[in-house]
Motif scaffolding. Sequence first.
Motif, PDB file in Angstrom:
ATOM      1  N   ASN A 120      38.404  46.813  72.330  1.00 40.99           N
ATOM      2  CA  ASN A 120      38.416  45.676  72.833  1.00 40.99           C
ATOM      3  C   ASN A 120      39.597  44.538  72.945  1.00 40.99           C
ATOM      4  OD1 ASN A 120      36.432  43.548  74.236  1.00 40.99           O
ATOM      5  ND2 ASN A 120      37.042  42.288  72.444  1.00 40.99           N
TER       6      ASN A 120
ATOM      7  N   PHE B  80      30.969  41.767  70.215  1.00 45.13           N
ATOM      8  CA  PHE B  80      29.220  41.764  70.158  1.00 45.13           C
ATOM      9  C   PHE B  80      28.761  43.040  69.584  1.00 45.13           C
ATOM     10  CE2 PHE B  80      29.534  38.500  73.403  1.00 45.13           C
ATOM     11  CZ  PHE B  80      29.612  37.401  72.782  1.00 45.13           C
ATOM     12  N   PHE B  81      29.252  43.981  69.754  1.00 41.80           N
ATOM     13  CA  PHE B  81      28.874  45.325  69.597  1.00 41.80           C
ATOM     14  C   PHE B  81      29.158  45.448  68.044  1.00 41.80           C
ATOM     15  CE2 PHE B  81      28.813  47.264  73.745  1.00 41.80           C
ATOM     16  CZ  PHE B  81      27.539  47.602  73.807  1.00 41.80           C
TER      17      PHE B  81
ATOM     18  N   MET C  82      35.883  49.652  67.415  1.00 43.42           N
ATOM     19  CA  MET C  82      35.359  48.700  68.726  1.00 43.42           C
ATOM     20  C   MET C  82      36.296  47.500  68.900  1.00 43.42           C
ATOM     21  SD  MET C  82      32.213  49.470  69.837  1.00 43.42           S
ATOM     22  CE  MET C  82      30.752  50.317  69.736  1.00 43.42           C
TER      23      MET C  82
ATOM     24  N   GLN D  17      37.376  40.005  77.436  1.00 44.11           N
ATOM     25  CA  GLN D  17      36.027  40.235  77.539  1.00 44.11           C
ATOM     26  C   GLN D  17      35.597  40.325  75.617  1.00 44.11           C
ATOM     27  OE1 GLN D  17      35.397  43.420  79.640  1.00 44.11           O
ATOM     28  NE2 GLN D  17      35.565  42.506  81.500  1.00 44.11           N
ATOM     29  N   LEU D  18      34.322  40.341  75.448  1.00 46.33           N
ATOM     30  CA  LEU D  18      33.857  40.213  74.173  1.00 46.33           C
ATOM     31  C   LEU D  18      32.680  41.262  73.673  1.00 46.33           C
ATOM     32  CD1 LEU D  18      33.716  36.387  73.498  1.00 46.33           C
ATOM     33  CD2 LEU D  18      35.425  37.866  72.717  1.00 46.33           C
ATOM     34  N   GLU D  19      32.833  42.264  74.747  1.00 46.32           N
ATOM     35  CA  GLU D  19      31.677  43.160  74.296  1.00 46.32           C
ATOM     36  C   GLU D  19      31.844  43.798  72.999  1.00 46.32           C
ATOM     37  OE1 GLU D  19      33.190  42.944  77.348  1.00 46.32           O
ATOM     38  OE2 GLU D  19      31.516  42.753  78.798  1.00 46.32           O
ATOM     39  N   GLY D  20      33.181  44.173  72.808  1.00 45.03           N
ATOM     40  CA  GLY D  20      33.252  44.897  71.564  1.00 45.03           C
ATOM     41  C   GLY D  20      33.123  44.015  70.319  1.00 45.03           C
TER      42      GLY D  20
END
Length: 104
Positions: A52, A64-65, A48, A59-62
């Motif tokens: 990311n 946060f996941f 992840m 972006q920071l989705e990885g």
Amino acid sequence: MPEIPFEHILFVSFVLFFTGVYGFFTRRNMITMLMSVELMLNAVNINMLVFNKYLFPAQLEGVFFTLFIITIAAAEASVAIAIIINIYRKFKTIDANDVDSLKF
């Protein structure tokens, strides 16, 4: 400082994941099986983060996941250890083959 290539990080993640899979399917000790699951979750976390970083660096989705998975892994480990302790109290072993009944 030179940047670590994308492929090297994925290779480490691949090795960690399949070490966990191997440990889960070959070991019968429940603690070792739990550690193998944690190893697989950490490999997923590395994937992840690296995807990311290299595909969506802004972006920071990885991230946060990954934080979510770490939280779930901590909860999963605490519940699993509680179950293993109760199994040990009942059967005096933590070998998965020796535990043949889930009914107390």
